[in-house]
Design a protein around this motif. Sequence first.
Motif, PDB file in Angstrom:
ATOM      1  N   SER A  34     -15.990   7.954  -9.078  1.00 54.17           N
ATOM      2  CA  SER A  34     -17.143   7.548  -9.884  1.00 54.17           C
ATOM      3  C   SER A  34     -16.807   7.741 -11.359  1.00 54.17           C
ATOM      4  O   SER A  34     -15.822   8.394 -11.706  1.00 54.17           O
ATOM      5  CB  SER A  34     -18.370   8.389  -9.509  1.00 54.17           C
ATOM      6  OG  SER A  34     -18.142   9.748  -9.856  1.00 54.17           O
ATOM      7  N   LYS A  35     -17.640   7.182 -12.234  1.00 54.99           N
ATOM      8  CA  LYS A  35     -17.400   7.298 -13.680  1.00 54.99           C
ATOM      9  C   LYS A  35     -17.319   8.750 -14.127  1.00 54.99           C
ATOM     10  O   LYS A  35     -16.519   9.097 -14.979  1.00 54.99           O
ATOM     11  CB  LYS A  35     -18.506   6.572 -14.465  1.00 54.99           C
ATOM     12  CG  LYS A  35     -18.389   5.073 -14.422  1.00 54.99           C
ATOM     13  CD  LYS A  35     -19.479   4.423 -15.252  1.00 54.99           C
ATOM     14  CE  LYS A  35     -19.392   2.914 -15.126  1.00 54.99           C
ATOM     15  NZ  LYS A  35     -20.480   2.243 -15.836  1.00 54.99           N
ATOM     16  N   THR A  36     -18.164   9.580 -13.553  1.00 52.09           N
ATOM     17  CA  THR A  36     -18.179  10.992 -13.946  1.00 52.09           C
ATOM     18  C   THR A  36     -17.085  11.793 -13.240  1.00 52.09           C
ATOM     19  O   THR A  36     -16.786  12.910 -13.637  1.00 52.09           O
ATOM     20  CB  THR A  36     -19.533  11.649 -13.615  1.00 52.09           C
ATOM     21  OG1 THR A  36     -19.737  11.579 -12.190  1.00 52.09           O
ATOM     22  CG2 THR A  36     -20.675  10.954 -14.336  1.00 52.09           C
ATOM     23  N   GLY A  37     -16.520  11.208 -12.176  1.00 51.95           N
ATOM     24  CA  GLY A  37     -15.472  11.902 -11.434  1.00 51.95           C
ATOM     25  C   GLY A  37     -15.991  12.900 -10.414  1.00 51.95           C
ATOM     26  O   GLY A  37     -15.217  13.556  -9.723  1.00 51.95           O
ATOM     27  N   LYS A  38     -17.322  13.005 -10.299  1.00 51.80           N
ATOM     28  CA  LYS A  38     -17.905  13.968  -9.359  1.00 51.80           C
ATOM     29  C   LYS A  38     -17.831  13.496  -7.911  1.00 51.80           C
ATOM     30  O   LYS A  38     -17.812  14.303  -6.994  1.00 51.80           O
ATOM     31  CB  LYS A  38     -19.365  14.257  -9.715  1.00 51.80           C
ATOM     32  CG  LYS A  38     -19.544  15.027 -10.996  1.00 51.80           C
ATOM     33  CD  LYS A  38     -21.021  15.287 -11.250  1.00 51.80           C
ATOM     34  CE  LYS A  38     -21.222  16.030 -12.559  1.00 51.80           C
ATOM     35  NZ  LYS A  38     -22.641  16.248 -12.847  1.00 51.80           N
ATOM     36  N   PHE A  39     -17.820  12.172  -7.725  1.00 48.12           N
ATOM     37  CA  PHE A  39     -17.830  11.604  -6.383  1.00 48.12           C
ATOM     38  C   PHE A  39     -16.707  10.586  -6.222  1.00 48.12           C
ATOM     39  O   PHE A  39     -16.253  10.002  -7.194  1.00 48.12           O
ATOM     40  CB  PHE A  39     -19.174  10.935  -6.079  1.00 48.12           C
ATOM     41  CG  PHE A  39     -20.318  11.903  -6.081  1.00 48.12           C
ATOM     42  CD1 PHE A  39     -20.619  12.641  -4.943  1.00 48.12           C
ATOM     43  CD2 PHE A  39     -21.083  12.096  -7.216  1.00 48.12           C
ATOM     44  CE1 PHE A  39     -21.653  13.557  -4.947  1.00 48.12           C
ATOM     45  CE2 PHE A  39     -22.122  13.009  -7.237  1.00 48.12           C
ATOM     46  CZ  PHE A  39     -22.412  13.744  -6.094  1.00 48.12           C
ATOM     47  N   THR A  40     -16.308  10.385  -4.976  1.00 52.12           N
ATOM     48  CA  THR A  40     -15.300   9.380  -4.648  1.00 52.12           C
ATOM     49  C   THR A  40     -15.837   8.511  -3.530  1.00 52.12           C
ATOM     50  O   THR A  40     -16.351   9.026  -2.532  1.00 52.12           O
ATOM     51  CB  THR A  40     -13.981  10.050  -4.192  1.00 52.12           C
ATOM     52  OG1 THR A  40     -13.474  10.839  -5.275  1.00 52.12           O
ATOM     53  CG2 THR A  40     -12.939   9.026  -3.794  1.00 52.12           C
ATOM     54  N   SER A  41     -15.737   7.183  -3.719  1.00 54.86           N
ATOM     55  CA  SER A  41     -16.120   6.278  -2.634  1.00 54.86           C
ATOM     56  C   SER A  41     -14.867   5.978  -1.824  1.00 54.86           C
ATOM     57  O   SER A  41     -13.773   5.837  -2.378  1.00 54.86           O
ATOM     58  CB  SER A  41     -16.750   4.999  -3.175  1.00 54.86           C
ATOM     59  OG  SER A  41     -15.782   4.196  -3.801  1.00 54.86           O
ATOM     60  N   ILE A  42     -15.044   5.919  -0.533  1.00 60.99           N
ATOM     61  CA  ILE A  42     -13.939   5.642   0.376  1.00 60.99           C
ATOM     62  C   ILE A  42     -14.331   4.440   1.226  1.00 60.99           C
ATOM     63  O   ILE A  42     -15.351   4.465   1.918  1.00 60.99           O
ATOM     64  CB  ILE A  42     -13.642   6.846   1.302  1.00 60.99           C
ATOM     65  CG1 ILE A  42     -13.412   8.119   0.478  1.00 60.99           C
ATOM     66  CG2 ILE A  42     -12.440   6.555   2.193  1.00 60.99           C
ATOM     67  CD1 ILE A  42     -13.330   9.387   1.311  1.00 60.99           C
ATOM     68  N   SER A  43     -13.534   3.364   1.130  1.00 56.35           N
ATOM     69  CA  SER A  43     -13.738   2.168   1.952  1.00 56.35           C
ATOM     70  C   SER A  43     -12.607   2.106   2.961  1.00 56.35           C
ATOM     71  O   SER A  43     -11.438   2.215   2.592  1.00 56.35           O
ATOM     72  CB  SER A  43     -13.725   0.910   1.091  1.00 56.35           C
ATOM     73  OG  SER A  43     -14.780   0.937   0.170  1.00 56.35           O
ATOM     74  N   ILE A  44     -12.970   1.930   4.214  1.00 54.98           N
ATOM     75  CA  ILE A  44     -11.978   1.908   5.283  1.00 54.98           C
ATOM     76  C   ILE A  44     -12.177   0.651   6.113  1.00 54.98           C
ATOM     77  O   ILE A  44     -13.210   0.492   6.764  1.00 54.98           O
ATOM     78  CB  ILE A  44     -12.100   3.170   6.167  1.00 54.98           C
ATOM     79  CG1 ILE A  44     -11.937   4.416   5.294  1.00 54.98           C
ATOM     80  CG2 ILE A  44     -11.071   3.139   7.292  1.00 54.98           C
ATOM     81  CD1 ILE A  44     -12.349   5.704   5.940  1.00 54.98           C
ATOM     82  N   ASP A  45     -11.185  -0.221   6.080  1.00 57.27           N
ATOM     83  CA  ASP A  45     -11.213  -1.468   6.837  1.00 57.27           C
ATOM     84  C   ASP A  45     -10.311  -1.282   8.050  1.00 57.27           C
ATOM     85  O   ASP A  45      -9.113  -1.020   7.901  1.00 57.27           O
ATOM     86  CB  ASP A  45     -10.704  -2.609   5.950  1.00 57.27           C
ATOM     87  CG  ASP A  45     -11.246  -3.954   6.372  1.00 57.27           C
ATOM     88  OD1 ASP A  45     -12.008  -4.015   7.350  1.00 57.27           O
ATOM     89  OD2 ASP A  45     -10.891  -4.952   5.725  1.00 57.27           O
ATOM     90  N   VAL A  46     -10.889  -1.393   9.232  1.00 60.39           N
ATOM     91  CA  VAL A  46     -10.124  -1.094  10.443  1.00 60.39           C
ATOM     92  C   VAL A  46     -10.664  -1.900  11.626  1.00 60.39           C
ATOM     93  O   VAL A  46     -11.839  -2.249  11.662  1.00 60.39           O
ATOM     94  CB  VAL A  46     -10.180   0.434  10.739  1.00 60.39           C
ATOM     95  CG1 VAL A  46     -11.591   0.893  11.028  1.00 60.39           C
ATOM     96  CG2 VAL A  46      -9.228   0.838  11.839  1.00 60.39           C
ATOM     97  N   THR A  47      -9.791  -2.207  12.568  1.00 56.68           N
ATOM     98  CA  THR A  47     -10.208  -2.895  13.790  1.00 56.68           C
ATOM     99  C   THR A  47     -10.716  -1.856  14.781  1.00 56.68           C
ATOM    100  O   THR A  47     -10.019  -0.891  15.095  1.00 56.68           O
ATOM    101  CB  THR A  47      -9.020  -3.671  14.407  1.00 56.68           C
ATOM    102  OG1 THR A  47      -8.570  -4.634  13.450  1.00 56.68           O
ATOM    103  CG2 THR A  47      -9.439  -4.390  15.679  1.00 56.68           C
ATOM    104  N   MET A  48     -11.932  -2.070  15.242  1.00 63.34           N
ATOM    105  CA  MET A  48     -12.552  -1.144  16.195  1.00 63.34           C
ATOM    106  C   MET A  48     -12.743  -1.856  17.528  1.00 63.34           C
ATOM    107  O   MET A  48     -13.051  -3.051  17.556  1.00 63.34           O
ATOM    108  CB  MET A  48     -13.898  -0.655  15.658  1.00 63.34           C
ATOM    109  CG  MET A  48     -13.812   0.020  14.296  1.00 63.34           C
ATOM    110  SD  MET A  48     -12.778   1.492  14.267  1.00 63.34           S
ATOM    111  CE  MET A  48     -13.867   2.683  15.024  1.00 63.34           C
TER     112      MET A  48
END
Length: 95
Positions: free
Chosen positions: A59-73
């Motif tokens: 995030s802009k403030t660096g407090k949070f991180t977004s995690i995107s995971i593309d996977v075959t389920m």
Amino acid sequence: MDNKTQEFYERLKVELDLNNPVWPAEYLFKFIVPTDPSKIKQVEDAFDCMGAVIKTTKSKTGKFTSISIDVTMKDSDEIISKYQEVSVVEGIISL
């Protein structure tokens, strides 16, 4: 697991099966976690050896991180199982 959580997962399963009539299917998981290398690693490790494409963005403030995971389920049950597996990560938000 409380009643509300159980109902949420039951509704999610119905929606996943309606939107994905053919399995296995690609699925995009999105999470937000506090920016802490151990928490990010916990989420990434849950998808280890699955051929997942993982992208992280702070995030802009660096407090949070977004995690995107593309996977075959293989099916909706496997997706729900993954959500439950990562739900133990402190401070995680599933989108």
